[in-house]
Design an enzyme around this catalytic site. Structure first.
Site, PDB file in Angstrom:
ATOM      1  N   HIS A  52      -7.867  -5.065  -1.787  1.00  0.00           N
ATOM      2  CA  HIS A  52      -6.681  -4.541  -1.119  1.00  0.00           C
ATOM      3  C   HIS A  52      -6.017  -5.559  -0.198  1.00  0.00           C
ATOM      4  CE1 HIS A  52      -4.246  -1.028  -0.258  1.00  0.00           C
ATOM      5  NE2 HIS A  52      -4.353  -1.239   1.031  1.00  0.00           N
ATOM      6  N   SER A  62       0.847  -1.186   0.000  1.00  0.00           N
ATOM      7  CA  SER A  62       0.000   0.000   0.000  1.00  0.00           C
ATOM      8  C   SER A  62       0.890   1.246   0.000  1.00  0.00           C
ATOM      9  CB  SER A  62      -0.966  -0.045   1.190  1.00  0.00           C
ATOM     10  OG  SER A  62      -2.040   0.823   0.996  1.00  0.00           O
ATOM     11  N   ASP A  89      -9.676  -3.596  -5.819  1.00  0.00           N
ATOM     12  CA  ASP A  89      -9.122  -2.807  -4.715  1.00  0.00           C
ATOM     13  C   ASP A  89      -9.608  -1.360  -4.821  1.00  0.00           C
ATOM     14  OD1 ASP A  89      -7.601  -1.482  -2.830  1.00  0.00           O
ATOM     15  OD2 ASP A  89      -5.712  -2.436  -3.401  1.00  0.00           O
TER      16      ASP A  89
END
Length: 701
Positions: A670, A549, A635
């Site tokens: 994600h 991320s 995501d």
């Protein structure tokens, strides 16, 4: 990745130049076409993805499999090892509430949690939610919230079945085990019950996947008939709900990364409008707990960079009535507070080490719970009950599996309630955890937590995985991870760089790694690598960097700025297309992220700052280490096209090194795969890549 394949030629993404000019600066993006114009629809239904884009992502997946396919036996071995360290029928310590104690557990071989309860004093348990059964008809399944009603008759629960983080809420009857007809869709997953158990509050996500509205749903009615309770007008603010510490209020907590504001709904009077605690002031953050007619507020007001605790009257809680209880102490960061009928508990961190401090609210006496290891993780775990002297907390270190304790805050005694079992065996004495300080370019001391097998020769020959994050003020705890042992047992050193941008050394540590100071995060990570080399834990080109991320952005920036130090880079769901994302105010996270990165739409300075480090925009004609980028098609946080564009530009621009690989999970978002064992497949790919990059993938499995 199941079998070896003959390596195919790397895919070549067509260049379709797209240029734009902002603040007099022209930027050309050859791969903008990889962003599907219908991305909102793709989140809800991945089948509508543009065929050209799907074809390219599929080709990249095939290429990655062809290069890493020979590690399939190694991956299977890694999964078997990691699974062998998981207690398959694991259960949480039951948490008491009234006549029952509620728990979560897994069944042997099960991928998903079961939610249940037993009589408070012990006895047979009942299961109300069986995650394995609920997931069986879905490729992806993830629980959101799960909360029993105050009368213990109902269980509100939510799940996401696409990986897009749109959660649907249902209500189950504990007696019949059946769900009501109620269906509340496109929520963030959380639920707060009204005291009469006839309605609940939830947050609905808008078309841009933003949590902006609070609604009340009355049981037995349609979602279309729900009542709008509160709506946030600032697109840069997110809104979430939770119960207050006493259980008396629903707290509407809103904010961005710099400012916050909270409102209270009396759960005994759920139709009353929310009541504002203290109006938002730019740069002032606060969170609260309630006890009787008083609020206890954790805040950075009055330049309390590392936060302080104040009190305020419940009936007049505005800022002018705040009074210091625990004053600001520079360098001692108050992470969180928890409140009970007779005690205030705060979790603090000083010099990257946490402690729990307990205050008796009758006598104002304080005492602390701390531990002796060089690096460890400590967390309070909360309670359903307010009228209790019991504090539950968890402890672990990089060598010590997680332990859960019940602590009597009056008697100051602790009872071990659970120690994480490692079925395949674990002897903490076989491992060493330690810490060094890396000197950054400007003299800052960066803590680096280290795990390795006992007896390691410090001669620089060991491969090393260096993990980092460094954003949003999130600290990276030096906690236990059973998975890591599969690398460490093969001779790897595992290290965590507690870089600026995280709050490992306090909130000032975070402020020194954001916006115009963002490059401190990248330079701290490179400094950590160099310090590990200098201390002979490893050598240049023996290090594999790992982050996800915003930590994936760190990986992209480090690959550009200090790639010569690394044998490989793993960037999971990497936020690498920073400039383009921050320029698109329709994306779910963009407006709330402007306080973190800057607003390049409005500010030329912010535009130039982001352009100067954005990994995608700074790919250069030079050698790069081997890179594995991993994305998720659904995501909503880091959209799939960020890693896809980055890898395409790297492959077209770099002059040597590599290879650079892209793996897109076409059925997840994600967090990757949803099942606890399916997730191990993805960890195994990361570790197999790390071993391959270090030249160790062939040395037996």
């Amino acid at each position: 990745m199941t079998q070896a394949k003959t390596p195919s030629k790397p895919p070549v993404a067509p260049r379709r130049p797209h240029s734009f000019t902002r603040h007099g600066i022209t930027v050309t993006d050859d791969y903008a076409w990889l962003k599907d114009a219908k991305w909102q629809e793709v989140l809800r239904d991945p089948k509508v993805l543009d065929p050209d884009i799907r074809k390219y992502l599929d080709e990249e997946n095939s290429y990655t499999e062809s290069l890493l396919g020979h590690t399939a036996p190694l991956q299977k071995t890694l999964v078997r090892e990691m699974r062998g360290r998981i207690k398959e029928d694991d259960s949480s310590v039951p948490s008491p509430d009234g006549p029952f104690a509620y728990f979560r557990r897994f069944r042997e071989g099960g991928q998903h949690e079961l939610f249940g309860r037993m009589p408070r004093e012990g006895g047979d348990g009942d299961i109300v939610l069986d995650g394995d059964a609920l997931a069986k008809d879905h490729k992806y399944f993830k629980f959101g919230g799960s909360r029993h009603s105050y009368d213990h008759k109902l269980q509100a629960w939510s799940a996401d079945t696409k990986g897009s983080e749109y959660f649907s809420i249902r209500v189950r009857d504990w007696t019949t085990g059946k769900d009501f007809d109620d269906l509340v869709e496109e929520t963030d997953g959380g639920v707060v019950w009204a005291k009469d158990c006839k309605s609940f509050f939830y947050v609905r996500l808008d078309d841009n996947h933003r949590p902006m509205q609070v609604w009340r749903h009355r049981l037995g009615t349609r979602q279309a008939d729900d009542t709008l309770v509160y709506e946030e007008r600032d697109a840069g603010w997110f809104t979430h709900l939770h119960e207050s510490t006493s259980g008396r209020f629903c707290v509407i907590a809103g904010g961005d990364h710099e400012t916050s504001e909270q409102r209270l709904i009396d759960l005994a009077n759920p139709e009353a409008p929310p009541r504002l605690v203290a109006a938002r002031e730019e740069g002032v953050q606060y969170s609260l707990a309630d006890r009787g007619d008083e609020l206890f507020i954790l805040t950075n007001a009055d330049d309390a960079i590392d936060f302080k605790i104040v009190t305020a009257p419940l009936l007049s809680p505005e800022r002018k009535n705040w009074r210091d209880l625990i004053p600001y102490r520079p360098g001692i960061y108050i992470i969180d507070l928890d409140l009970y009928a007779g005690h205030l508990v705060r979790l603090e961190r000083a010099n990257a080490l946490p402690s729990v401090v307990i205050r008796d609210l009758a006598s104002n006496e304080e005492h602390a719970i701390a531990f002796d290891e060089a690096a460890y993780s400590l967390d309070t775990m909360g309670s359903y009950e307010f009228e209790t002297t019991n504090l539950r907390f968890s402890y672990s270190s990089m060598t010590t599996p997680s332990e859960v304790y019940d602590y009597d805050m009056v008697k100051r005694t602790r009872v071990l309630r659970k120690r994480q079992e490692i079925p395949s065996g674990h002897n903490a004495a076989d491992y060493v955890t330690t810490r060094i300080m890396a000197k950054a370019h400007d003299g800052a001391e960066v803590p680096v937590s280290i795990l390795h097998r006992r007896g390691l020769n410090l001669d620089g020959s060991a491969p090393l995985l260096l993990y980092g994050y460094g954003s949003y003020g999130m600290a990276m705890p030096a906690s236990f991870s059973a998975n890591r042992l599969s690398l460490v047992d093969r001779g790897f050193v595992y290290a965590i760089a507690h870089i600026r941008g995280g709050a490992d050394k306090g909130w000032g540590w975070y402020l020194d790694g954001k916006r115009e100071k963002k490059t401190n995060s990248f330079d701290d990570f490179a400094a950590s690598a160099r310090a590990l080399i200098a201390a002979k834990y490893t050598s240049a080109k023996r290090i594999v960097g790992h982050g996800g991320s915003a930590g994936g952005m760190l990986m992209g920036a480090v690959a550009n700025r200090a790639g010569e130090l690394f044998a490989g880079i793993v960037a999971e769901v990497p936020f690498v297309d920073v400039l383009n994302t921050m320029l698109d105010d329709t994306l779910p996270l963009t407006p709330p992220e402007w306080p973190e990165w800057g607003n390049p739409i409005e500010s030329e300075k912010d535009f130039r700052t982001i352009l100067s480090y954005s990994p995608y925009d700074n790919v250069a004609a030079k050698d790069y280490p081997a890179i594995l980028a991993m994305g998720g098609l659904t995501d909503p946080r880091v959209t799939y096209w960020e890693p896809a564009k980055w890898i395409a530009r790297l492959r077209a621009t770099m002059t040597g090194g590599g290879p650079v690989l892209l793996r897109t999970n076409m059925g997840a978002g994600h967090g990757g795969a949803s099942g606890r064992f399916d997730r191990l497949d993805e960890v195994a790919i990361v570790y197999a890549f790390a071993l391959w990059a270090a030249g160790m993938a062939e040395a037996g499995v």
